[in-house]
Scaffold this motif. Structure first.
Motif, PDB file in Angstrom:
ATOM      1  N   UNK A   1       0.842  -1.215   0.000  1.00 56.60           N
ATOM      2  CA  UNK A   1       0.000   0.000   0.000  1.00 56.60           C
ATOM      3  C   UNK A   1       0.869   1.253   0.000  1.00 56.60           C
ATOM      4  N   UNK A   2       1.951   1.234   0.773  1.00 59.63           N
ATOM      5  CA  UNK A   2       2.834   2.411   0.840  1.00 59.63           C
ATOM      6  C   UNK A   2       3.510   2.634  -0.517  1.00 59.63           C
ATOM      7  N   UNK A   3       3.971   1.545  -1.149  1.00 64.72           N
ATOM      8  CA  UNK A   3       4.642   1.711  -2.453  1.00 64.72           C
ATOM      9  C   UNK A   3       3.647   2.251  -3.483  1.00 64.72           C
ATOM     10  N   UNK A   4       2.434   1.689  -3.499  1.00 62.09           N
ATOM     11  CA  UNK A   4       1.440   2.162  -4.486  1.00 62.09           C
ATOM     12  C   UNK A   4       1.111   3.633  -4.254  1.00 62.09           C
ATOM     13  N   UNK A   5       0.983   4.024  -2.976  1.00 64.00           N
ATOM     14  CA  UNK A   5       0.657   5.418  -2.658  1.00 64.00           C
ATOM     15  C   UNK A   5       1.763   6.360  -3.149  1.00 64.00           C
ATOM     16  N   UNK A   6       3.022   6.007  -2.833  1.00 64.12           N
ATOM     17  CA  UNK A   6       4.147   6.876  -3.241  1.00 64.12           C
ATOM     18  C   UNK A   6       4.283   6.900  -4.766  1.00 64.12           C
ATOM     19  N   UNK A   7       4.176   5.716  -5.375  1.00 62.73           N
ATOM     20  CA  UNK A   7       4.357   5.622  -6.827  1.00 62.73           C
ATOM     21  C   UNK A   7       3.313   6.499  -7.533  1.00 62.73           C
ATOM     22  N   UNK A   8       2.063   6.366  -7.077  1.00 68.49           N
ATOM     23  CA  UNK A   8       0.993   7.151  -7.709  1.00 68.49           C
ATOM     24  C   UNK A   8       1.234   8.647  -7.552  1.00 68.49           C
ATOM     25  N   UNK A   9       1.676   9.061  -6.350  1.00 68.30           N
ATOM     26  CA  UNK A   9       1.877  10.503  -6.167  1.00 68.30           C
ATOM     27  C   UNK A   9       2.990  10.993  -7.098  1.00 68.30           C
ATOM     28  N   UNK A  10       3.943  10.119  -7.430  1.00 66.97           N
ATOM     29  CA  UNK A  10       5.012  10.566  -8.334  1.00 66.97           C
ATOM     30  C   UNK A  10       4.539  10.568  -9.795  1.00 66.97           C
ATOM     31  N   UNK A  11       3.850   9.479 -10.227  1.00 68.65           N
ATOM     32  CA  UNK A  11       3.491   9.483 -11.662  1.00 68.65           C
ATOM     33  C   UNK A  11       2.351  10.455 -11.986  1.00 68.65           C
ATOM     34  N   UNK A  12       1.697  10.979 -10.953  1.00 69.95           N
ATOM     35  CA  UNK A  12       0.651  11.985 -11.175  1.00 69.95           C
ATOM     36  C   UNK A  12       1.254  13.387 -11.216  1.00 69.95           C
ATOM     37  N   UNK A  13       2.529  13.500 -10.827  1.00 65.79           N
ATOM     38  CA  UNK A  13       3.146  14.828 -10.795  1.00 65.79           C
ATOM     39  C   UNK A  13       4.034  14.991 -12.031  1.00 65.79           C
ATOM     40  N   UNK A  14       4.229  16.232 -12.464  1.00 65.58           N
ATOM     41  CA  UNK A  14       5.115  16.386 -13.615  1.00 65.58           C
ATOM     42  C   UNK A  14       6.421  17.077 -13.210  1.00 65.58           C
ATOM     43  N   UNK A  15       6.751  16.968 -11.938  1.00 61.92           N
ATOM     44  CA  UNK A  15       7.983  17.596 -11.450  1.00 61.92           C
ATOM     45  C   UNK A  15       9.200  16.682 -11.716  1.00 61.92           C
ATOM     46  N   UNK A  16       9.639  16.700 -12.970  1.00 62.50           N
ATOM     47  CA  UNK A  16      10.751  15.828 -13.374  1.00 62.50           C
ATOM     48  C   UNK A  16      12.026  16.217 -12.628  1.00 62.50           C
ATOM     49  N   UNK A  17      12.235  17.531 -12.515  1.00 61.97           N
ATOM     50  CA  UNK A  17      13.462  17.992 -11.854  1.00 61.97           C
ATOM     51  C   UNK A  17      13.557  17.479 -10.418  1.00 61.97           C
ATOM     52  N   UNK A  18      12.405  17.600  -9.701  1.00 60.98           N
ATOM     53  CA  UNK A  18      12.344  17.128  -8.315  1.00 60.98           C
ATOM     54  C   UNK A  18      12.573  15.621  -8.243  1.00 60.98           C
ATOM     55  N   UNK A  19      12.001  14.899  -9.208  1.00 60.23           N
ATOM     56  CA  UNK A  19      12.133  13.447  -9.240  1.00 60.23           C
ATOM     57  C   UNK A  19      13.597  13.037  -9.436  1.00 60.23           C
ATOM     58  N   UNK A  20      14.242  13.668 -10.401  1.00 63.55           N
ATOM     59  CA  UNK A  20      15.642  13.309 -10.689  1.00 63.55           C
ATOM     60  C   UNK A  20      16.538  13.710  -9.505  1.00 63.55           C
TER      61      UNK A  20
END
Ligand code: BTN
Length: 262
Positions: free
Chosen positions: A181-200
């Motif tokens: 559940x924690x992985x799905x929650x975090x993963x979804x919050x990342x793929x729903x965001x377009x902050x590529x710079x923050x992700x990298x």
């Protein structure tokens, strides 16, 4: 603590879950199963989770050891046009999501070996295999992100050839349902965001190859150099021993003279 994977428990732990979760006792590979579901019309945010895989697949044609009851083997099926990230960033997103969760539930800090092997200490505890499906116009229609995490597999149970390299996370009082559940929650919050710079930026913080000597094979030839950067596309920039700079888009790197290739 009972540690049976249960769809309803996972759904209750994911905030406003939109995931369509399929839990299987045993399957050849959750990625292959998710691929078949996609062909029969399953769509965005279908998640296939198995207690055991009989033919778990890793990158570069390797096998992913997937015994019953002690790991998380799951594949998330996404529609490429319903996520904010390009397919090239999705594997980076999954790596960052897993690291966020491991940081929270393990005593040790997780590290990523580019592209997406996650280590705790000197042991690989998680691998990620992202695959794309095309449509007739050859653009990517679906992405399948497979995550394999060794949770409580005892070191003696790994096959001999993995014994020195693979390990488990042995979390503090966290069940597999909670971790999923924690992985799905975090993963979804990342793929729903377009902050590529923050992700990298976050990915780079977890990387343990930067400024290290690495080696790799390309077109049958061995190279070594210093890993200098990870660019905004998630590619690894390497300064070779002959002074040239090369950009790696995929593949497998080893640190120094040690082989982490599993
Ligand atoms: C690697 O280490 O090279 C990647 C391993 C990915 C393993 C996961 S387990 C769930 C999903 N199903 C598979 O067959 N592979 C991925």
């Amino acid at each position: 603590m009972s540690d049976i994977i249960i769809k309803e428990t996972i759904n209750s732990l994911v905030d406003k879950s939109s995931f369509d979760i399929v839990v299987l006792k045993s399957v050849n590979s959750t990625n292959s199963y998710a691929k078949a579901l996609a062909k029969f019309g399953s769509s965005h945010e279908t998640v296939v989770i198995a207690d055991r895989q009989t033919a778990g697949r890793g990158r570069l044609g390797r096998e992913f050891f997937s015994p019953a009851g002690t790991g998380i083997y799951m594949s998330v099926l996404l529609d490429a046009d319903k996520i904010s990230l390009a397919s090239s960033h999705i594997t980076v997103a999954a790596g960052v999501a897993v690291c966020r969760v491991l940081k929270d539930i393990c005593n040790d800090t997780p590290f990523i070996k580019w592209v997406n092997d996650i280590f705790i200490g000197r042991k690989k505890v998680c691998g990620i295999l992202a695959e794309s499906l095309g449509n007739p116009s050859h653009s990517i229609s679906n992405i399948i992100v497979g995550i394999g995490l060794n949770v409580t597999t005892p070191s003696a149970d790994f096959p001999d050839e993995l014994n020195n390299i693979a390990g488990s996370i042995f979390p503090k009082n966290t069940s597999r349902n909670e971790i999923i559940a924690k992985i799905l929650t975090e993963f979804k919050s990342i793929y729903k965001s377009s902050d590529i710079e923050g992700l990298i930026k976050e990915y780079k913080k977890h990387s343990f190859v930067l400024e290290k000597k690495i080696s790799f094979i390309q077109n049958g030839k061995a190279f070594s150099g210093i890993a200098k950067n990870i660019n905004n596309e998630g590619n690894l920039i390497v300064k070779l021993e002959n002074g040239e700079t090369i950009t790696l888009k995929s593949g497998d790197v080893s640190l120094g003279s040690e082989s982490f290739a599993i």
